[in-house]
Design an enzyme around this catalytic site. Structure first.
Site, PDB file in Angstrom:
ATOM      1  N   PRO A   1      74.002  37.968  72.528  1.00 34.65           N
ATOM      2  CA  PRO A   1      74.720  36.928  71.822  1.00 34.65           C
ATOM      3  C   PRO A   1      74.788  35.578  72.519  1.00 34.65           C
ATOM      4  O   PRO A   1      75.535  35.404  73.467  1.00 34.65           O
ATOM      5  CB  PRO A   1      76.136  37.495  71.679  1.00 34.65           C
ATOM      6  CG  PRO A   1      76.125  38.827  72.336  1.00 34.65           C
ATOM      7  CD  PRO A   1      74.920  38.874  73.170  1.00 34.65           C
ATOM      8  N   GLU A   2      74.059  34.628  72.029  1.00 33.97           N
ATOM      9  CA  GLU A   2      74.357  33.232  72.300  1.00 33.97           C
ATOM     10  C   GLU A   2      74.984  32.719  71.014  1.00 33.97           C
ATOM     11  O   GLU A   2      75.195  33.487  70.081  1.00 33.97           O
ATOM     12  CB  GLU A   2      73.087  32.465  72.662  1.00 33.97           C
ATOM     13  CG  GLU A   2      72.438  33.016  73.933  1.00 33.97           C
ATOM     14  CD  GLU A   2      71.385  32.107  74.509  1.00 33.97           C
ATOM     15  OE1 GLU A   2      71.380  30.914  74.151  1.00 33.97           O
ATOM     16  OE2 GLU A   2      70.568  32.584  75.306  1.00 33.97           O
TER      17      GLU A   2
END
Length: 292
Positions: free
Chosen positions: A2-3
């Site tokens: 997750p960015e």
DNA sequence: CGCCCTGTTGGGGA
DNA sequence: ATCCCCAACAGGGC
């Protein structure tokens, strides 16, 4: 995984499925996830509450529950939230029953992910204020804003981009992509960017993140596969993890180095190495950093 | 088979 | 202000 783009995608896909539903039963299987609270304490605080909203701030997933109760979740490196997985995946750390036969599984092989309980919007805001700067997609993220943040910083521009307290949501991949698109070497001291480079970097940071969001027009199926998501999007990246391959713009071989403690990919023709990458500025010429 | 390195993150200590 | 290491695990190279 997750960015910002990944978390944003999770929010968009998951919100319609969970908002309005109740967390009927919450089982936290890993004490690390709920720290400093004991799993039972956190589960009790969440259980029985309706989900009023699901949002995102930086790379955090924010669950807004009834009675001003908030769960701030971070997926770190390998976290994922799966809707109705079948069978239950290995490495399930949190199990949530939503009623009507639906359930969620928070999966996290590496166990870096966390869930923090906050008992008011004030506490929520204080939590983020202490950790996160402006969102790149915020209209207030102007050239001047970026320039003010960078002023006087000696750290490499890549470390600057990764610092969540300055800019919220840019991770290792998108930092590489934004710098490549801007033609800026990751080792260039942030404070030595020209006005034009700040303008370009602002533009390419937004563009790289937006491209990431757009690329995930994903289906709900993505929640059923922990590893299925990133693989299919790998080849959208221009430099990241393309060591040894020719740059798409000039053909120069992309090289890998370590900057800010992270694997960093760069075309040293499109992104010329600064003459003195870690050079200090003289006291006389140094301008004071912008406040905050 | 074992050892070593790497990694989409952030916090704490130096 | 900045840098280094660490958390815990999987996967790949040798």
């Amino acid at each position: 995984m997750p960015e910002l783009p990944e978390v944003e995608t999770i929010v968009r896909q998951l919100a319609p499925l969970v908002v309005g539903r109740t967390l009927e039963r919450v089982e936290i299987l890993d004490a690390r996830w709920s720290r400093p609270l004991a799993p039972g304490e956190l589960a009790d605080a969440l259980q029985g509450r309706r989900v009023e909203r699901l949002g995102r701030r930086g790379k955090y997933l924010v669950w807004g529950l009834e009675e001003d109760v908030h769960l701030v979740q971070h997926l770190r490196m390998t976290g994922a939230v799966l809707f109705d997985p079948d069978p239950e995946p290995l490495h399930t750390r949190v199990r949530i029953e939503l009623g009507q036969g639906h359930r969620l599984a928070i999966v996290d092989p590496r166990r870096f992910g966390t869930g923090e309980l906050l008992l008011s919007v004030q506490a929520l805001e204080a939590f983020f204020a202490a950790r996160l700067g402006l969102e790149p997609l915020d209209e207030l993220f102007t050239i001047e804003h970026l320039r003010g943040l960078a002023r006087g910083r000696a750290a490499p521009v890549k470390a600057f981009l990764l610092d969540q307290r300055r800019i919220a949501g840019v991770g290792n991949i998108y930092a590489d992509e934004a710098l490549f698109r801007a033609g800026i070497h990751p080792l260039r001291p942030a404070g030595r960017l020209s006005f034009e480079q700040c303008a370009r970097l602002r533009e390419t940071t937004i563009a790289a993140l937006q491209a990431g969001i757009d690329a995930r027009g994903a289906t709900i199926d993505d929640f059923r596969h922990v590893d299925g998501v990133r693989g299919s999007f790998q080849n959208q990246f221009l430099v990241h993890r393309r060591e040894g391959e020719p740059c798409g713009l000039c053909g120069t071989t992309i090289v890998k180095m370590v900057v800010a403690g992270r694997g960093t990919y760069v075309c040293e023709t499109c992104q010329p190495r600064p003459r003195f990458s870690r050079a200090r500025q003289s006291v006389r010429s140094r301008r004071p950093p912008a406040p905050r």
